[in-house]
Write a protein that holds these residues in place. Structure first.
Motif, mmCIF file in Angstrom:
data_model
loop_
_atom_site.group_PDB
_atom_site.id
_atom_site.type_symbol
_atom_site.label_atom_id
_atom_site.label_comp_id
_atom_site.label_asym_id
_atom_site.label_seq_id
_atom_site.Cartn_x
_atom_site.Cartn_y
_atom_site.Cartn_z
ATOM 1 N N LEU A 70 0.815 -1.213 0.000
ATOM 2 C CA LEU A 70 0.000 0.000 0.000
ATOM 3 C C LEU A 70 0.852 1.268 0.000
ATOM 4 N N GLY A 71 2.174 1.093 0.043
ATOM 5 C CA GLY A 71 3.059 2.247 0.002
ATOM 6 C C GLY A 71 3.379 2.839 1.359
ATOM 7 N N ILE A 72 2.980 2.164 2.440
ATOM 8 C CA ILE A 72 3.322 2.623 3.789
ATOM 9 C C ILE A 72 4.769 2.247 4.065
ATOM 10 N N LYS A 73 5.547 3.194 4.556
ATOM 11 C CA LYS A 73 6.987 2.994 4.682
ATOM 12 C C LYS A 73 7.455 2.730 6.106
ATOM 13 N N ALA A 74 6.539 2.799 7.083
ATOM 14 C CA ALA A 74 6.969 2.644 8.480
ATOM 15 C C ALA A 74 5.884 1.961 9.293
ATOM 16 N N ARG A 103 13.879 -8.979 13.514
ATOM 17 C CA ARG A 103 14.839 -9.683 12.657
ATOM 18 C C ARG A 103 14.130 -10.345 11.475
ATOM 19 N N LYS A 104 12.988 -10.934 11.728
ATOM 20 C CA LYS A 104 12.241 -11.624 10.669
ATOM 21 C C LYS A 104 11.761 -10.638 9.609
ATOM 22 N N ILE A 105 11.224 -9.502 10.053
ATOM 23 C CA ILE A 105 10.717 -8.496 9.114
ATOM 24 C C ILE A 105 11.854 -7.869 8.327
ATOM 25 N N LYS A 106 12.942 -7.533 9.004
ATOM 26 C CA LYS A 106 14.070 -6.888 8.330
ATOM 27 C C LYS A 106 14.702 -7.795 7.275
ATOM 28 N N ALA A 107 14.720 -9.104 7.547
ATOM 29 C CA ALA A 107 15.295 -10.023 6.566
ATOM 30 C C ALA A 107 14.483 -10.039 5.286
ATOM 31 N N ALA A 108 13.172 -9.891 5.410
ATOM 32 C CA ALA A 108 12.291 -9.952 4.237
ATOM 33 C C ALA A 108 12.022 -8.581 3.624
ATOM 34 N N TYR A 109 12.001 -7.539 4.454
ATOM 35 C CA TYR A 109 11.673 -6.181 3.991
ATOM 36 C C TYR A 109 12.689 -5.196 4.568
ATOM 37 N N ASP A 111 13.933 -2.448 3.633
ATOM 38 C CA ASP A 111 13.724 -1.014 3.480
ATOM 39 C C ASP A 111 12.584 -0.472 4.354
ATOM 40 N N LEU A 112 11.789 -1.353 4.946
ATOM 41 C CA LEU A 112 10.701 -0.900 5.810
ATOM 42 C C LEU A 112 11.293 -0.320 7.090
ATOM 43 N N ILE A 113 10.804 0.838 7.508
ATOM 44 C CA ILE A 113 11.256 1.451 8.755
ATOM 45 C C ILE A 113 10.504 0.804 9.909
ATOM 46 N N ILE A 114 11.248 0.206 10.824
ATOM 47 C CA ILE A 114 10.656 -0.401 12.009
ATOM 48 C C ILE A 114 10.921 0.508 13.201
ATOM 49 N N ILE A 115 9.837 0.997 13.786
ATOM 50 C CA ILE A 115 9.912 1.793 15.004
ATOM 51 C C ILE A 115 9.560 0.865 16.155
ATOM 52 N N ALA A 116 10.429 0.758 17.125
ATOM 53 C CA ALA A 116 10.181 -0.121 18.267
ATOM 54 C C ALA A 116 9.600 0.688 19.415
ATOM 55 N N ASP A 117 8.386 0.328 19.840
ATOM 56 C CA ASP A 117 7.849 0.918 21.060
ATOM 57 C C ASP A 117 8.698 0.412 22.220
ATOM 58 N N THR A 118 9.275 1.343 22.970
ATOM 59 C CA THR A 118 10.237 0.989 24.012
ATOM 60 C C THR A 118 9.632 1.289 25.377
ATOM 61 N N CYS A 119 9.063 0.257 25.972
ATOM 62 C CA CYS A 119 8.406 0.400 27.267
ATOM 63 C C CYS A 119 8.413 -0.963 27.949
ATOM 64 N N GLN A 154 16.602 -3.786 21.241
ATOM 65 C CA GLN A 154 15.753 -3.606 20.061
ATOM 66 C C GLN A 154 16.569 -3.102 18.871
ATOM 67 N N THR A 155 17.506 -2.206 19.134
ATOM 68 C CA THR A 155 18.332 -1.685 18.050
ATOM 69 C C THR A 155 19.263 -2.756 17.508
ATOM 70 N N LYS A 156 19.835 -3.568 18.385
ATOM 71 C CA LYS A 156 20.675 -4.678 17.937
ATOM 72 C C LYS A 156 19.903 -5.626 17.031
ATOM 73 N N ALA A 157 18.613 -5.785 17.297
ATOM 74 C CA ALA A 157 17.783 -6.685 16.495
ATOM 75 C C ALA A 157 17.433 -6.094 15.136
ATOM 76 N N GLY A 158 17.656 -4.787 14.967
ATOM 77 C CA GLY A 158 17.414 -4.169 13.670
ATOM 78 C C GLY A 158 16.419 -3.030 13.655
ATOM 79 N N ALA A 159 15.906 -2.623 14.817
ATOM 80 C CA ALA A 159 14.966 -1.501 14.845
ATOM 81 C C ALA A 159 15.647 -0.241 14.312
ATOM 82 N N ASP A 160 14.928 0.511 13.488
ATOM 83 C CA ASP A 160 15.477 1.726 12.887
ATOM 84 C C ASP A 160 15.325 2.945 13.785
ATOM 85 N N ILE A 161 14.236 2.972 14.550
ATOM 86 C CA ILE A 161 13.920 4.109 15.415
ATOM 87 C C ILE A 161 13.467 3.560 16.761
#
Length: 324
Positions: A70-74, A103-109, A111-119, A154-161
């Motif tokens: 759908l063109g959503i980037k994050a 890790r699973k999402i980043k391996a397949a996609y 370029d998708l920006i993954i924001i990790a809710d950190t709580c 979370q960042t070590k796992a590949g989170a972008d933000i």
């Protein structure tokens, strides 16, 4: 003849109205929340949020495929662990559910920006966003240490933000120092800078299984009656190193978004929260409103108030309409 201004000249046709339109929501503005559940197979609709699902690791990529097409980037990723304890160990575990999903999402996609809710609230047995003492008080500085561990994991796992939502004092400074010391100097922090102790969060607590076991979160989240408090929070987070700031919730806090927009040069994020989503869905299901038109008006209002980005459960619906 009476002399007066003719403002309607610029409203006479759809093309002319589009030509002079001041604010638009685009797919680039949208961030889709995603719930990943450790012990779930398949997907499960959230009863209080029609059309929103929890996903297991076995089905998460099908949802990510739909989002990216759908063109959503994050996305912003929320995790529900199979085990909880008093310090939220699952939040920073290398094999935690958010870490596995990232890790699973980043391996397949990639370029998708993954924001990790950190709580910690989804991971603690108390349902609170930090460590609780014997009197039921959420400890600030002790909680910060665990929040930092979570952000680094979370960042070590590949989170972008990293998007810290715990509402502890000093959380941006602590996370920035922790990320920098771990070698992640280029990882941005999207701060939940203005997070009110709102009644609009009810359905989310069903979705994330994160309702407090006792008491409430009013000793660390903000009083909805306060405006200047929001501006102080933003000033602190900006000084501590935030790269983006958020106002949450959004619909009832357009004045706060405008105030924040006028104070900061940082990107401003609006969170169109679960209760706001569910109210629209319920009214639309009863035939009382036109859902698509209402949603477009609500999100445009957030842009008009100054938001650069919008986290919304309507992201896929809106993006689908924008594609057409």
């Amino acid at each position: 003849m009476i002399q007066f201004d003719r403002h309607r000249r610029l409203r006479t046709t759809p093309a002319l109205r589009d030509l002079v339109r001041e604010n638009r929501v685009t797919r680039d503005d949208l961030i889709m929340p995603v719930f990943i559940v450790e012990d779930l197979k398949g997907k499960r609709e959230i009863s209080s949020m029609p059309g929103v699902y929890q996903f297991g690791l076995d089905t998460i990529l099908s949802e990510i495929k739909a989002i990216t097409e759908l063109g959503i980037k994050a996305i912003i990723l929320f995790g529900l662990p199979s085990h909880k304890d008093d310090v939220g160990t699952g939040a920073w575990a290398d094999d935690g559910i958010v870490q596995q999903a990232t890790r699973k999402i980043k391996a397949a996609y990639p370029d998708l920006i993954i924001i990790a809710d950190t709580c910690l609230c989804e991971y603690t047995s108390t349902g609170h966003c930090g460590v609780v003492d014997e009197n039921g008080y959420v400890l600030n500085d002790e909680s910060l240490k665990l929040i930092v561990k979570t952000a680094v994991s979370q960042t070590k796992a590949g989170a972008d933000i990293i998007a810290p939502s715990n509402a502890m004092d000093g959380f941006v400074a602590a996370i920035r120092q922790g990320l920098d010391e771990a070698g992640f100097v280029n990882t941005p922090i999207m701060s939940y800078a203005v997070k009110y102790a709102s009644s609009f969060y009810g359905p989310f607590r069903d979705a994330a299984n994160s309702a407090p076991e006792f008491g409430d979160r009013k000793s660390y989240q903000m009083d909805p009656a306060n405006r200047l408090d929001a501006l102080r929070e933003v000033a602190s987070d900006e000084k501590e190193g935030a790269d983006m700031v958020m106002v949450k919730p959004s619909m009832a806090f357009g004045d706060i978004m405008r105030d924040v927009r006028e104070q900061t040069l940082l990107p401003l994020v609006a969170y169109n929260v679960s209760g706001e989503y569910s109210m629209v869905k319920a009214a639309a299901a009863n035939g009382w409103i036109d859902e698509a038109k209402i949603v477009d008006e609500i999100l445009t209002g957030m842009k008009r108030a100054g938001a650069d980005l919008i986290i919304t459960y309507f992201a896929k619906d809106v993006a689908a309409r924008l594609v057409k």
